[in-house]
Design an enzyme around this catalytic site. Structure first.
Site, short mmCIF file in Angstrom:
data_model
loop_
_atom_site.label_atom_id
_atom_site.label_comp_id
_atom_site.label_asym_id
_atom_site.label_seq_id
_atom_site.Cartn_x
_atom_site.Cartn_y
_atom_site.Cartn_z
CD GLU A 65 45.39 38.59 38.65
OE1 GLU A 65 44.71 37.58 38.39
OE2 GLU A 65 45.56 39.50 37.83
CG ASP B 258 41.73 42.99 35.38
OD1 ASP B 258 41.88 42.57 36.54
OD2 ASP B 258 42.24 42.44 34.40
#
Length: 486
Positions: A349, A315
């Site tokens: 993000e 991630d």
């Protein structure tokens, strides 16, 4: 509208096979398979041959793994606003320049999250041995107030959901620590419904502290929004609240809940986090100019920032490097798409999605020329295909791509009602066809946002499969004889 308050809903839409979603149905039994005429027109034989070559090259290439190794092992964690995030942006930009792309570092305003001392312990509980305490594994959440330097000690109120909290008298909550024992549904996860399981759990991380503060609580704790394993607490974003908030490991969450069912539980919690002054980060935007329609753009992307606990392998370093490998493969195979292929490494993000918002603002004049956008942000496990927000006509056009990806089982193309990924959401909302690589996700929510998000969780073969998906779909969208039908 804050992206993260809707993140769970986006993930549910992207991963679960909900009742609103549509899967391309097979032809009737007994019928000879036939390809839609729109697909035949869009994919001439030469392009089909090039897609097969791309697939085979990706499945034999370790470029993405080597890039990910550098990002995770050498640069390390990449929180937005950190020196590592800045170094990573410059590194990716330099690597893409080596491939002949036109590269820009586009400034993005980002917050700075400074983690101090995260610690929690049980100080009073049923059956306690005199003079003993029990350590609880905890991590602070971004968006909330820190505890005083010496921490907070208070009784715990355990609730399983928001309805239970609302049903309590306010005086029963005031001055206490609210603990949300919402359990990540492992059964859903192993049946392929990881997004649905995560979506239900992450709501408590996202707005649990805010709801608890409105009831007079002095702090909020939540069971980690992920699969329970190895006593790993999952960090993440939560809505701004005037009280401290932390996530505890699933194992410790179960301990707190069991003890609280027997009697009074008192906890000492220290979460000395700080939000530093906003800084400047960078989206890396790199173009391989189209040979016939350079004004038309196809995006392949992942987000470069990560949380501070791990090194951001799943991630979302994996998403960035498979987008980079798309450019590397086209360069090595000397392929020149008709439309511009744009590689983007999104910034921030995790803590507000300011990278994608800045991009849409800065590129407003050319959004209408975006033919499609792809993002990978659910790890690097075996890909099943793609989730896509696009028309059924566009889905039918892409039948030849599914055929190319069928050799390793990545040929599903499932329509979803909203953007399959966070960073491409504003483009999807403006009508740009949006695709997210659909991984099986069996272990993703075990490790994401934890100290265990590290390179060893990446299976090189599966990363190569993800690179094949990104490169084949990216090149297909950039070189089709006709753009996707709206």
């Amino acid at each position: 509208m804050r992206t993260f308050l809707l993140l769970a809903l986006c993930l549910v839409a992207s991963v679960s096979q909900g009742q609103q979603q549509k899967i391309q149905q097979p032809q009737k039994w007994g019928a000879i398979p036939s390809e839609p005429e729109s697909a035949t027109r869009a994919f001439p034989p030469e392009l089909r041959s090039e897609l097969a070559k791309l697939r085979d090259a990706a499945l034999a290439d370790d470029y993405a793994y080597k890039q990910l190794e550098h990002l995770t092992d050498s640069i390390g964690p990449r929180p937005a606003g950190s020196p590592q995030a800045d170094a990573a942006a410059h590194y990716v930009a330099d690597e893409l320049r080596k491939l002949g792309l036109e590269v820009r570092l586009e400034p993005v305003p980002v917050p700075k999250f400074l983690r101090g001392n995260d610690s929690t312990e049980l100080v009073e509980y049923p059956g306690q041995i005199d003079g003993s305490k029990q350590k609880i594994f905890v991590t602070a959440l971004f968006g909330n107030s820190p505890t005083p330097e010496n921490g907070i000690t208070a009784d715990v109120v355990v609730v399983n959901d928001f309805d239970e909290l609302k049903a309590l008298p306010k005086e029963q909550v005031a001055g206490k620590i609210v603990f949300y024992n919402e359990v990540y549904d492992h059964r859903k996860a192993i049946s392929g419904q990881t997004g649905s399981a995560y979506g239900a759990a992450v709501l408590y991380r996202a707005s649990g502290a805010l709801a608890a503060s409105q009831m007079g609580a002095v702090a909020a704790l939540v069971r980690s929004a992920g699969d329970g394993a190895f006593r790993l607490p999952h960090t993440g974003w939560s809505a701004d609240a005037p009280i401290p908030a932390g996530a505890v490991s699933a194992e410790d969450a179960g301990l707190i809940a069991r003890l609280a069912s027997q009697g009074r539980v008192r906890i000492h919690v220290t979460l000395t986090t700080h939000r530093g002054p906003d800084a400047t980060g960078y989206n890396v935007v790199a173009d391989l100019k189209g040979s016939e329609h350079p004004e038309q753009v196809v995006i392949v992307s992942g987000h470069l920032d990560s949380w501070d606990l791990g090194t951001g392998a799943i991630d979302d370093g994996a998403g960035v490097v498979v987008a980079m490998e798309t450019a590397e493969l086209l360069h090595r195979l000397n392929l020149h798409p008709k439309r511009t292929l744009r590689v983007i490494a999104w910034m921030n993000e995790e803590m507000g999605a300011t990278g994608r918002d800045t991009y849409v603002k800065d590129h407003a004049a050319e959004v209408a020329n975006h033919v499609a956008a792809i993002e990978s942000d659910l790890g690097a496990e075996h890909p099943l295909g793609f989730h896509a927000k696009m028309s059924e006509a566009a889905q039918k056009q892409l039948t030849p791509v599914q055929t190319v990806l069928a050799s390793f089982g990545a040929n599903l193309l499932q329509l979803v009602p909203s953007s399959p990924e966070t960073d491409i959401e504003p483009l999807a909302d403006k009508g740009v066809p949006a695709l997210g690589i659909w991984q099986n996700g069996l272990t993703y929510f075990t490790y994401h946002h934890t100290p265990a998000d590290t390179l060893d969780k990446i299976v090189p073969e599966e990363l190569r499969e993800n690179a094949a998906c990104m490169s084949v779909m990216g090149y297909a969208l950039a070189d089709m004889t006709e753009p996707l039908q709206k």
